[in-house]
Design a protein around this motif. Sequence first.
Motif, PDB file in Angstrom:
ATOM      1  N   GLU A  12      35.131  40.542  38.327  1.00  0.00           N
ATOM      2  CA  GLU A  12      35.772  39.228  38.246  1.00  0.00           C
ATOM      3  C   GLU A  12      36.984  39.240  37.321  1.00  0.00           C
ATOM      4  O   GLU A  12      37.972  38.537  37.552  1.00  0.00           O
ATOM      5  CB  GLU A  12      34.759  38.185  37.738  1.00  0.00           C
ATOM      6  CG  GLU A  12      33.746  37.786  38.790  1.00  0.00           C
ATOM      7  CD  GLU A  12      32.530  37.088  38.195  1.00  0.00           C
ATOM      8  OE1 GLU A  12      32.581  36.726  37.005  1.00  0.00           O
ATOM      9  OE2 GLU A  12      31.521  36.933  38.913  1.00  0.00           O
ATOM     10  N   GLU A  13      36.909  40.072  36.283  1.00  0.00           N
ATOM     11  CA  GLU A  13      38.004  40.104  35.305  1.00  0.00           C
ATOM     12  C   GLU A  13      39.143  41.038  35.723  1.00  0.00           C
ATOM     13  O   GLU A  13      40.227  40.980  35.169  1.00  0.00           O
ATOM     14  CB  GLU A  13      37.467  40.562  33.936  1.00  0.00           C
ATOM     15  CG  GLU A  13      36.591  39.511  33.274  1.00  0.00           C
ATOM     16  CD  GLU A  13      35.838  40.054  32.078  1.00  0.00           C
ATOM     17  OE1 GLU A  13      36.012  41.258  31.754  1.00  0.00           O
ATOM     18  OE2 GLU A  13      35.092  39.280  31.448  1.00  0.00           O
ATOM     19  N   ARG A  14      38.864  41.920  36.710  1.00  0.00           N
ATOM     20  CA  ARG A  14      39.880  42.881  37.129  1.00  0.00           C
ATOM     21  C   ARG A  14      41.060  42.136  37.769  1.00  0.00           C
ATOM     22  O   ARG A  14      40.861  41.285  38.641  1.00  0.00           O
ATOM     23  CB  ARG A  14      39.273  43.839  38.156  1.00  0.00           C
ATOM     24  CG  ARG A  14      40.142  45.057  38.458  1.00  0.00           C
ATOM     25  CD  ARG A  14      39.432  45.988  39.414  1.00  0.00           C
ATOM     26  NE  ARG A  14      38.235  46.565  38.782  1.00  0.00           N
ATOM     27  CZ  ARG A  14      37.124  46.869  39.435  1.00  0.00           C
ATOM     28  NH1 ARG A  14      37.012  46.629  40.723  1.00  0.00           N
ATOM     29  NH2 ARG A  14      36.090  47.385  38.799  1.00  0.00           N
ATOM     30  N   PRO A  15      42.316  42.441  37.354  1.00  0.00           N
ATOM     31  CA  PRO A  15      43.449  41.749  37.949  1.00  0.00           C
ATOM     32  C   PRO A  15      43.612  42.080  39.426  1.00  0.00           C
ATOM     33  O   PRO A  15      43.239  43.185  39.864  1.00  0.00           O
ATOM     34  CB  PRO A  15      44.649  42.254  37.137  1.00  0.00           C
ATOM     35  CG  PRO A  15      44.178  43.511  36.485  1.00  0.00           C
ATOM     36  CD  PRO A  15      42.695  43.411  36.340  1.00  0.00           C
ATOM     37  N   GLU A  16      44.111  41.127  40.181  1.00  0.00           N
ATOM     38  CA  GLU A  16      44.321  41.342  41.632  1.00  0.00           C
ATOM     39  C   GLU A  16      45.334  42.464  41.827  1.00  0.00           C
ATOM     40  O   GLU A  16      46.329  42.548  41.114  1.00  0.00           O
ATOM     41  CB  GLU A  16      44.858  40.059  42.283  1.00  0.00           C
ATOM     42  CG  GLU A  16      43.851  38.935  42.347  1.00  0.00           C
ATOM     43  CD  GLU A  16      42.677  39.250  43.249  1.00  0.00           C
ATOM     44  OE1 GLU A  16      42.884  39.866  44.296  1.00  0.00           O
ATOM     45  OE2 GLU A  16      41.541  38.868  42.889  1.00  0.00           O
ATOM     46  N   GLN A  17      45.070  43.328  42.794  1.00  0.00           N
ATOM     47  CA  GLN A  17      46.002  44.413  43.106  1.00  0.00           C
ATOM     48  C   GLN A  17      47.211  43.855  43.866  1.00  0.00           C
ATOM     49  O   GLN A  17      47.110  42.866  44.579  1.00  0.00           O
ATOM     50  CB  GLN A  17      45.304  45.472  43.990  1.00  0.00           C
ATOM     51  CG  GLN A  17      44.139  46.168  43.316  1.00  0.00           C
ATOM     52  CD  GLN A  17      44.536  46.987  42.098  1.00  0.00           C
ATOM     53  OE1 GLN A  17      45.527  47.710  42.158  1.00  0.00           O
ATOM     54  NE2 GLN A  17      43.819  46.832  41.002  1.00  0.00           N
ATOM     55  N   GLY A  18      48.351  44.535  43.714  1.00  0.00           N
ATOM     56  CA  GLY A  18      49.540  44.115  44.468  1.00  0.00           C
ATOM     57  C   GLY A  18      50.365  43.115  43.688  1.00  0.00           C
ATOM     58  O   GLY A  18      50.097  42.811  42.539  1.00  0.00           O
ATOM     59  N   THR A  19      51.397  42.630  44.335  1.00  0.00           N
ATOM     60  CA  THR A  19      52.328  41.710  43.646  1.00  0.00           C
ATOM     61  C   THR A  19      52.079  40.289  44.089  1.00  0.00           C
ATOM     62  O   THR A  19      51.535  40.041  45.135  1.00  0.00           O
ATOM     63  CB  THR A  19      53.792  42.099  43.950  1.00  0.00           C
ATOM     64  OG1 THR A  19      53.937  42.150  45.385  1.00  0.00           O
ATOM     65  CG2 THR A  19      54.130  43.440  43.334  1.00  0.00           C
ATOM     66  N   ASP A  27      26.985  43.091  34.288  1.00  0.00           N
ATOM     67  CA  ASP A  27      28.202  43.648  33.681  1.00  0.00           C
ATOM     68  C   ASP A  27      29.193  44.087  34.750  1.00  0.00           C
ATOM     69  O   ASP A  27      30.392  43.863  34.628  1.00  0.00           O
ATOM     70  CB  ASP A  27      27.850  44.840  32.781  1.00  0.00           C
ATOM     71  CG  ASP A  27      27.099  44.407  31.523  1.00  0.00           C
ATOM     72  OD1 ASP A  27      27.144  43.191  31.209  1.00  0.00           O
ATOM     73  OD2 ASP A  27      26.471  45.252  30.880  1.00  0.00           O
ATOM     74  N   LYS A  28      28.664  44.672  35.808  1.00  0.00           N
ATOM     75  CA  LYS A  28      29.526  45.133  36.910  1.00  0.00           C
ATOM     76  C   LYS A  28      30.239  43.950  37.568  1.00  0.00           C
ATOM     77  O   LYS A  28      31.437  43.998  37.834  1.00  0.00           O
ATOM     78  CB  LYS A  28      28.646  45.848  37.954  1.00  0.00           C
ATOM     79  CG  LYS A  28      29.221  47.182  38.455  1.00  0.00           C
ATOM     80  CD  LYS A  28      28.358  47.743  39.566  1.00  0.00           C
ATOM     81  CE  LYS A  28      27.207  48.549  38.993  1.00  0.00           C
ATOM     82  NZ  LYS A  28      26.353  49.094  40.081  1.00  0.00           N
ATOM     83  N   ARG A  29      29.484  42.880  37.812  1.00  0.00           N
ATOM     84  CA  ARG A  29      30.087  41.688  38.433  1.00  0.00           C
ATOM     85  C   ARG A  29      31.154  41.082  37.528  1.00  0.00           C
ATOM     86  O   ARG A  29      32.213  40.677  37.999  1.00  0.00           O
ATOM     87  CB  ARG A  29      29.003  40.626  38.727  1.00  0.00           C
ATOM     88  CG  ARG A  29      28.153  40.931  39.930  1.00  0.00           C
ATOM     89  CD  ARG A  29      27.423  39.687  40.423  1.00  0.00           C
ATOM     90  NE  ARG A  29      26.619  39.048  39.402  1.00  0.00           N
ATOM     91  CZ  ARG A  29      25.363  39.406  39.099  1.00  0.00           C
ATOM     92  NH1 ARG A  29      24.789  40.401  39.743  1.00  0.00           N
ATOM     93  NH2 ARG A  29      24.680  38.755  38.169  1.00  0.00           N
ATOM     94  N   ARG A  30      30.865  41.072  36.220  1.00  0.00           N
ATOM     95  CA  ARG A  30      31.822  40.492  35.277  1.00  0.00           C
ATOM     96  C   ARG A  30      33.124  41.295  35.266  1.00  0.00           C
ATOM     97  O   ARG A  30      34.214  40.743  35.258  1.00  0.00           O
ATOM     98  CB  ARG A  30      31.199  40.457  33.877  1.00  0.00           C
ATOM     99  CG  ARG A  30      31.952  39.561  32.904  1.00  0.00           C
ATOM    100  CD  ARG A  30      31.244  39.451  31.570  1.00  0.00           C
ATOM    101  NE  ARG A  30      29.978  38.759  31.664  1.00  0.00           N
ATOM    102  CZ  ARG A  30      28.828  39.192  31.151  1.00  0.00           C
ATOM    103  NH1 ARG A  30      28.783  40.329  30.524  1.00  0.00           N
ATOM    104  NH2 ARG A  30      27.724  38.480  31.280  1.00  0.00           N
ATOM    105  N   GLN A  31      32.979  42.620  35.272  1.00  0.00           N
ATOM    106  CA  GLN A  31      34.175  43.484  35.274  1.00  0.00           C
ATOM    107  C   GLN A  31      34.999  43.264  36.533  1.00  0.00           C
ATOM    108  O   GLN A  31      36.233  43.224  36.485  1.00  0.00           O
ATOM    109  CB  GLN A  31      33.768  44.955  35.162  1.00  0.00           C
ATOM    110  CG  GLN A  31      33.333  45.355  33.761  1.00  0.00           C
ATOM    111  CD  GLN A  31      32.622  46.698  33.722  1.00  0.00           C
ATOM    112  OE1 GLN A  31      32.569  47.417  34.725  1.00  0.00           O
ATOM    113  NE2 GLN A  31      32.062  47.046  32.585  1.00  0.00           N
TER     114      GLN A  31
END
Length: 199
Positions: free
Chosen positions: A192-199, A186-190
């Motif tokens: 992977e789904e987290r949007p990249e930081q920054g612009t 679950d941690k790995r999935r979260q």
Amino acid sequence: MVLAEIAEEVKKCTLCELFRTATNAVPGEGNPEARVMFIGEAPGWHEDKQGKPFVGNSGKFLTELIESAGLERDDVFITNIVKHRPPGNRDPLPDEIAACAGYLERQIAAIDPDVIVTLGRHSMNRYFPGERISKIHGKPKRFGTRLVVPMYHPAAALHNGSLRSTIEDDFKQLPRFLAEQDTERDKRRQEEERPEQGT
């Protein structure tokens, strides 16, 4: 079916001398999508006769242990590091283990289990070279996304009754290890789904 192909290759294998004295090859059996894979040492007399892993007295005890962890034998996959019986049930030799290594690698890759349980010191040495089973039994170690848990071979309890409760206690930890693997996934999935930081 990859596991069936591997089993057919094992049945025809002549990579080491063990095939000359064995009655049947013992590729392994169980659920091709097992979350838990057990790796023993080598087939014994009963296994050699039936071509199936862990069917003698230690196999009966292994089935009890699997059920004590809330699993069924059909849920898991069971194999050995050596696929033919060594004469007289002697320990497998390094060149015999090496000859069979490719089959085991491919079985692990095909099943992709969350947890591998090594049964006995020879299969333990694959992941924990130079360690003593009396020191590390029941203590998991992470290899990539997988947990590997060294445990005593069920036959150890048949030879030394005082080890029985130790083996039973180690097996009862399996549900916790599987739950840990669920949390890690679950941690790995979260992540992977987290949007990249920054612009």
